[in-house]
Design a protein around this motif. Structure first.
Motif, PDB file in Angstrom:
ATOM      1  N   VAL A 176       0.822  -1.208   0.000  1.00 60.31           N
ATOM      2  CA  VAL A 176       0.000   0.000   0.000  1.00 60.31           C
ATOM      3  C   VAL A 176       0.858   1.261   0.000  1.00 60.31           C
ATOM      4  CG1 VAL A 176      -1.815  -1.207   1.264  1.00 60.31           C
ATOM      5  CG2 VAL A 176      -0.194   0.199   2.521  1.00 60.31           C
ATOM      6  N   GLN A 177       0.284   2.284  -0.572  1.00 56.10           N
ATOM      7  CA  GLN A 177       0.794   3.649  -0.441  1.00 56.10           C
ATOM      8  C   GLN A 177      -0.193   4.373   0.451  1.00 56.10           C
ATOM      9  OE1 GLN A 177       1.339   5.674  -4.146  1.00 56.10           O
ATOM     10  NE2 GLN A 177       1.922   7.620  -3.207  1.00 56.10           N
ATOM     11  N   ASP A 189      -3.744   5.680  -0.279  1.00 57.83           N
ATOM     12  CA  ASP A 189      -3.781   6.418  -1.532  1.00 57.83           C
ATOM     13  C   ASP A 189      -3.748   5.469  -2.724  1.00 57.83           C
ATOM     14  OD1 ASP A 189      -3.817   8.947  -0.349  1.00 57.83           O
ATOM     15  OD2 ASP A 189      -1.632   8.975  -0.135  1.00 57.83           O
ATOM     16  N   GLY A 190      -3.229   4.255  -2.488  1.00 56.71           N
ATOM     17  CA  GLY A 190      -3.151   3.280  -3.557  1.00 56.71           C
ATOM     18  C   GLY A 190      -2.694   1.939  -3.033  1.00 56.71           C
ATOM     19  N   VAL A 192      -0.876  -1.891  -4.680  1.00 62.86           N
ATOM     20  CA  VAL A 192      -0.314  -2.592  -5.834  1.00 62.86           C
ATOM     21  C   VAL A 192      -0.095  -4.051  -5.451  1.00 62.86           C
ATOM     22  CG1 VAL A 192       1.537  -2.672  -7.534  1.00 62.86           C
ATOM     23  CG2 VAL A 192       0.867  -0.473  -6.530  1.00 62.86           C
ATOM     24  N   THR A 234      -7.009  -7.002  -4.396  1.00 63.00           N
ATOM     25  CA  THR A 234      -6.333  -5.701  -4.322  1.00 63.00           C
ATOM     26  C   THR A 234      -6.766  -4.769  -5.455  1.00 63.00           C
ATOM     27  OG1 THR A 234      -4.454  -6.737  -5.440  1.00 63.00           O
ATOM     28  CG2 THR A 234      -4.283  -6.450  -3.064  1.00 63.00           C
ATOM     29  N   ASP A 235      -7.039  -5.307  -6.645  1.00 63.74           N
ATOM     30  CA  ASP A 235      -7.508  -4.467  -7.753  1.00 63.74           C
ATOM     31  C   ASP A 235      -8.876  -3.875  -7.433  1.00 63.74           C
ATOM     32  OD1 ASP A 235      -5.217  -5.030  -9.174  1.00 63.74           O
ATOM     33  OD2 ASP A 235      -6.124  -6.613 -10.381  1.00 63.74           O
ATOM     34  N   ALA A 238      -8.400  -1.125  -4.932  1.00 61.57           N
ATOM     35  CA  ALA A 238      -7.899   0.075  -5.610  1.00 61.57           C
ATOM     36  C   ALA A 238      -9.032   0.840  -6.271  1.00 61.57           C
ATOM     37  CB  ALA A 238      -6.843  -0.320  -6.640  1.00 61.57           C
ATOM     38  N   LEU A 241     -11.196   2.700  -3.663  1.00 61.38           N
ATOM     39  CA  LEU A 241     -10.575   3.930  -3.153  1.00 61.38           C
ATOM     40  C   LEU A 241     -11.106   5.182  -3.845  1.00 61.38           C
ATOM     41  CD1 LEU A 241      -6.812   2.965  -2.779  1.00 61.38           C
ATOM     42  CD2 LEU A 241      -8.299   3.834  -0.985  1.00 61.38           C
ATOM     43  N   LYS A 242     -11.590   5.036  -5.067  1.00 66.14           N
ATOM     44  CA  LYS A 242     -12.100   6.200  -5.801  1.00 66.14           C
ATOM     45  C   LYS A 242     -13.438   6.680  -5.258  1.00 66.14           C
ATOM     46  CE  LYS A 242      -9.804   4.542 -10.015  1.00 66.14           C
ATOM     47  NZ  LYS A 242     -10.007   4.050 -11.413  1.00 66.14           N
TER      48      LYS A 242
END
Length: 292
Positions: A176-177, A189-190, A192, A234-235, A238, A241-242
Motif C-alpha cells: 500500500v501507499q 492512496d493506492g 499494488v 487488491t484491484d 484500488a 478507493l475512488k
C-alpha cells in the motif's frame, strides 16, 4: 444506521501446493498447529471478535473442513461412553452453538477476489471480514480481527490488516501507499499487487485480514483478471478507493506465514511452548537439542 461486522469469509479453496504431498488428500487449512488445525485458529479469532456467521468458500477437495465444523455424533457418543468428559467438551465446542457455518463452492480457482465475490449472496449489504487461515496472528486475548473491528466501528470504512516487511519481499504481498492518520493507522492512496522492490510504493504489506464494506462487490464484478491471471482483491480495493476511504491498520501481534514451511514450523514450535499441557516438557526437550 451503522451496521456491525458479524460475518466473516474464509477463502479455503486453494490447492496448498507448497505443502505437497501432505496436502494431496488433506486441505492445507487442516494442517495442525500442535492439536488444532490452522482453520480453527482463524475461526476462534473471528468468534472472539464477535463474528457469528462463518462463510467458508471451498472446493470439492475440502470436504474435511466441512466435517471438522460439523457435529460428529459417533465420536461424541464414543467419548461420552468412555467417560472422556473434557475431550467431549473440546469436540463439542469447535464452533460455539450461537455461530452459523455456511459453505459455498468456488467452482474455479480464479483468485482471492473471485472467492470473496462467491460469498456475496450470504453477506448482502453488510460490512464483513475476510480471514486467510495461512496467516496466523497471535496476540493473546486481543486478536487481530478484534482490533480491526474496533477501528471499523470508529471510522466506518474498509480496513486492511498490514505489517512492515523487508523491502526485498514486496513481490509476495499487496503493498500500500498510505498517509499516516495516527499511530498504527494510515489512509490509503493506492495499493499494488506483488510489485518488484524497485516499484513498490512502500514496505507496508497487506496480510490476511480485511474488513470490507459491501461496496467491494460491485468493484469485484467489474475488475478484470490481474496478476497471475486471477481476479485480485487488491484491484477491487484500488477501485473502491475512488469512491470511499480505505484504512491500513498495523495490528499488534505476531504473524506466522503458515503458507510457507518455515513459517509453519515456527508457529508449531512457538505455540507448543505456550501449550499448557506440553510447554514444560517441550521446553526441556528443545533445551536438550544440540546443533552443529
Amino acid at each position: 444506521m451503522k451496521k456491525p461486522v458479524k460475518k466473516a469469509v474464509f477463502p479455503v479453496a486453494g490447492l496448498g501446493t507448497r505443502f505437497l504431498p501432505a496436502t494431496k488428500a488433506s486441505p492445507k487449512e487442516m494442517l495442525p498447529i500442535v492439536d488444532k488445525p490452522l482453520i480453527q485458529y482463524a475461526v476462534e479469532e473471528a468468534v472472539a471478535a464477535g463474528i457469528d456467521v462463518l462463510v467458508f468458500v471451498t472446493s470439492r477437495t475440502k470436504r474435511s473442513i466441512e466435517d471438522h465444523f460439523d457435529k460428529a455424533y459417533e465420536l461424541e457418543t464414543e467419548l461420552q461412553t468412555r467417560g472422556k468428559a473434557e475431550t467431549l467438551r473440546i469436540v463439542q465446542n469447535v464452533v460455539p452453538p450461537h455461530v452459523t457455518c455456511v459453505f459455498i463452492r468456488q467452482a474455479e480457482a480464479l483468485g482471492l477476489g473471485h472467492a470473496v465475490n462467491c460469498a456475496r449472496s450470504v453477506i448482502g449489504d453488510e460490512p464483513f471480514a475476510v480471514v486467510l487461515a495461512d496467516d496466523m496472528v497471535d496476540n493473546g486475548a486481543d486478536g487481530c480481527l478484534s482490533q480491526m473491528i474496533r477501528v471499523f466501528d470508529q471510522w466506518q470504512c474498509s480496513v486492511l490488516g498490514t505489517e512492515r516487511v523487508d523491502p526485498s519481499e514486496t513481490q509476495s504481498y499487496g503493498i500500500v501507499q498510505a498517509n499516516p492518520i495516527q499511530e498504527s493507522l494510515s489512509k490509503l492512496d493506492g495499493i499494488v499487487e506483488k510489485p518488484k522492490p524497485e516499484d513498490a510504493p512502500s514496505n507496508l504489506a497487506v496480510v490476511g485480514r480485511y474488513i470490507l464494506t459491501p461496496a467491494i462487490f460491485d468493484k469485484l464484478d467489474k475488475v478484470t483478471r490481474g496478476a497471475g491471471g486471477e481476479i485480485q482483491l487488491t484491484d477491487a480495493i484500488a477501485a473502491l478507493l475512488k469512491d470511499e476511504p480505505v484504512l491500513a491498520y498495523e495490528f499488534a501481534g505476531k504473524r506466522y506465514d503458515c503458507g510457507s514451511k518455515l513459517g509453519y514450523l515456527m508457529a508449531t514450535v512457538e505455540q507448543g511452548l505456550k501449550h499448557e499441557e506440553l510447554r514444560e516438557s517441550f521446553k526441556a526437550y528443545l533445551s536438550s537439542l544440540r546443533f552443529d
